[in-house]
Design a protein around this motif. Structure first.
Motif, PDB file in Angstrom:
ATOM      1  N   THR A 101      30.755  49.575  40.470  1.00 17.99           N
ATOM      2  CA  THR A 101      31.551  49.637  41.807  1.00 17.99           C
ATOM      3  C   THR A 101      31.137  48.654  42.640  1.00 17.99           C
ATOM      4  O   THR A 101      31.873  47.736  42.945  1.00 17.99           O
ATOM      5  CB  THR A 101      31.429  51.139  42.264  1.00 17.99           C
ATOM      6  N   LEU A 102      29.717  48.397  42.980  1.00 19.35           N
ATOM      7  CA  LEU A 102      29.452  47.641  43.829  1.00 19.35           C
ATOM      8  C   LEU A 102      29.849  45.895  43.406  1.00 19.35           C
ATOM      9  O   LEU A 102      30.119  45.037  44.309  1.00 19.35           O
ATOM     10  CB  LEU A 102      27.972  47.597  44.269  1.00 19.35           C
ATOM     11  N   TRP A 103      29.368  45.787  42.219  1.00 22.34           N
ATOM     12  CA  TRP A 103      29.620  44.148  41.791  1.00 22.34           C
ATOM     13  C   TRP A 103      31.300  44.283  41.931  1.00 22.34           C
ATOM     14  O   TRP A 103      31.662  43.000  42.250  1.00 22.34           O
ATOM     15  CB  TRP A 103      29.141  43.979  40.469  1.00 22.34           C
ATOM     16  N   SER A 104      31.982  45.205  41.533  1.00 20.68           N
ATOM     17  CA  SER A 104      33.384  44.850  41.580  1.00 20.68           C
ATOM     18  C   SER A 104      34.053  44.753  42.941  1.00 20.68           C
ATOM     19  O   SER A 104      34.633  43.615  43.017  1.00 20.68           O
ATOM     20  CB  SER A 104      33.970  46.072  40.981  1.00 20.68           C
ATOM     21  N   ALA A 105      33.488  45.490  43.797  1.00 20.60           N
ATOM     22  CA  ALA A 105      33.534  45.527  45.425  1.00 20.60           C
ATOM     23  C   ALA A 105      33.424  44.052  45.705  1.00 20.60           C
ATOM     24  O   ALA A 105      34.115  43.347  46.654  1.00 20.60           O
ATOM     25  CB  ALA A 105      33.255  46.588  45.986  1.00 20.60           C
ATOM     26  N   LEU A 106      32.234  43.528  45.462  1.00 16.45           N
ATOM     27  CA  LEU A 106      31.870  42.117  45.940  1.00 16.45           C
ATOM     28  C   LEU A 106      32.371  41.134  44.978  1.00 16.45           C
ATOM     29  O   LEU A 106      32.499  39.844  45.481  1.00 16.45           O
ATOM     30  CB  LEU A 106      30.493  42.089  45.753  1.00 16.45           C
ATOM     31  N   LYS A 107      33.053  41.219  44.092  1.00 15.16           N
ATOM     32  CA  LYS A 107      33.965  40.401  43.209  1.00 15.16           C
ATOM     33  C   LYS A 107      33.006  39.476  42.657  1.00 15.16           C
ATOM     34  O   LYS A 107      32.955  38.203  42.968  1.00 15.16           O
ATOM     35  CB  LYS A 107      35.034  39.861  43.599  1.00 15.16           C
ATOM     36  N   TRP A 108      31.643  39.934  42.481  1.00  9.08           N
ATOM     37  CA  TRP A 108      30.444  38.783  42.181  1.00  9.08           C
ATOM     38  C   TRP A 108      29.841  39.203  40.715  1.00  9.08           C
ATOM     39  O   TRP A 108      29.568  40.444  40.410  1.00  9.08           O
ATOM     40  CB  TRP A 108      29.266  39.154  42.985  1.00  9.08           C
ATOM     41  N   LYS A 109      29.696  38.245  39.855  1.00 10.83           N
ATOM     42  CA  LYS A 109      28.951  38.460  38.676  1.00 10.83           C
ATOM     43  C   LYS A 109      28.594  37.049  38.266  1.00 10.83           C
ATOM     44  O   LYS A 109      28.716  35.896  38.551  1.00 10.83           O
ATOM     45  CB  LYS A 109      29.758  38.990  37.509  1.00 10.83           C
ATOM     46  N   LEU A 110      27.379  36.820  37.341  1.00  8.25           N
ATOM     47  CA  LEU A 110      27.135  35.538  36.609  1.00  8.25           C
ATOM     48  C   LEU A 110      27.384  35.694  35.306  1.00  8.25           C
ATOM     49  O   LEU A 110      27.257  36.622  34.514  1.00  8.25           O
ATOM     50  CB  LEU A 110      25.554  35.827  36.787  1.00  8.25           C
ATOM     51  N   ASP A 111      28.012  34.361  34.836  1.00 10.34           N
ATOM     52  CA  ASP A 111      28.312  34.263  33.269  1.00 10.34           C
ATOM     53  C   ASP A 111      27.163  33.388  32.474  1.00 10.34           C
ATOM     54  O   ASP A 111      27.469  33.543  31.311  1.00 10.34           O
ATOM     55  CB  ASP A 111      29.655  33.338  33.342  1.00 10.34           C
ATOM     56  N   GLU A 112      26.380  32.697  33.069  1.00  7.26           N
ATOM     57  CA  GLU A 112      25.402  31.966  32.409  1.00  7.26           C
ATOM     58  C   GLU A 112      24.091  32.859  32.537  1.00  7.26           C
ATOM     59  O   GLU A 112      23.716  33.717  33.478  1.00  7.26           O
ATOM     60  CB  GLU A 112      25.055  30.668  33.038  1.00  7.26           C
TER      61      GLU A 112
END
Length: 178
Positions: A101-112
């Protein structure tokens, strides 16, 4: 021994010393830069969330706030933990659940692959709204952590229909060379 041989041997020794001392420092600097870039993106995402109008379940405008709650990229203390480490010793983004939920709300993630465990905590609304975005890294797996942290807050001038941020997030580095 000829003077040319002494000069050449000295130059080789100096270069070897520079490489032995400089390469670890360069790698350390790259990891610190990674943490600062990722945290800057996280701060930007939290700030956008605060100022962007959102509806409540009843259709009214939600109060100005940062996403509320706490989350870490992983419960592991560092990327040294085999539960998150990839073959390169970095945290493997495929081993992290990004659609929480929080990562989705922040629209934040690391791909590398990354060298730090990231954490976010947010609470409150309007002028009482606060967030902390942190990066924890044990770059040499000795149990001593480098910590980088941004702390932000909502503006006291914010109103239900006017969410504003007047201050930039504050930055703190604890043992950045570890």
């Amino acid at each position: 021994m000829s003077p040319r041989l002494v000069v050449a041997a000295t130059a080789v020794a100096a270069a070897a010393f520079g490489v032995a001392w400089g390469l670890p420092r360069l790698a350390q600097r790259q990891h610190q830069d990674e943490a600062l870039r990722a945290l800057t993106q996280l701060v930007k995402s939290a700030s956008i969330y605060y100022v962007k109008p959102r509806p409540t379940a009843t259709g009214e405008r939600a109060a100005c706030s940062f996403p509320a709650g706490q989350i870490r990229t992983h419960l592991a203390p560092s990327c040294c933990d085999p539960a998150v480490a990839g073959a390169d010793g970095m945290c493997d983004p495929k081993k992290i659940e990004w659609n929480r939920t929080l990562w989705s709300a922040l629209k934040w993630k690391l791909d590398e692959p990354h060298a730090f465990i990231y954490a976010y905590e947010g609470s409150g609304s309007l002028g009482e709204a606060r967030f902390t975005a942190s990066a924890y890294g044990d770059l040499d797996c000795d149990g001593v952590y480098s910590t980088f942290r941004f702390t932000g807050r909502g503006s006291a001038a914010s109103k239900a229909d006017d969410c504003i941020l007047t201050e930039t997030a504050t930055f703190e580095a604890i043992q950045p060379g570890e």
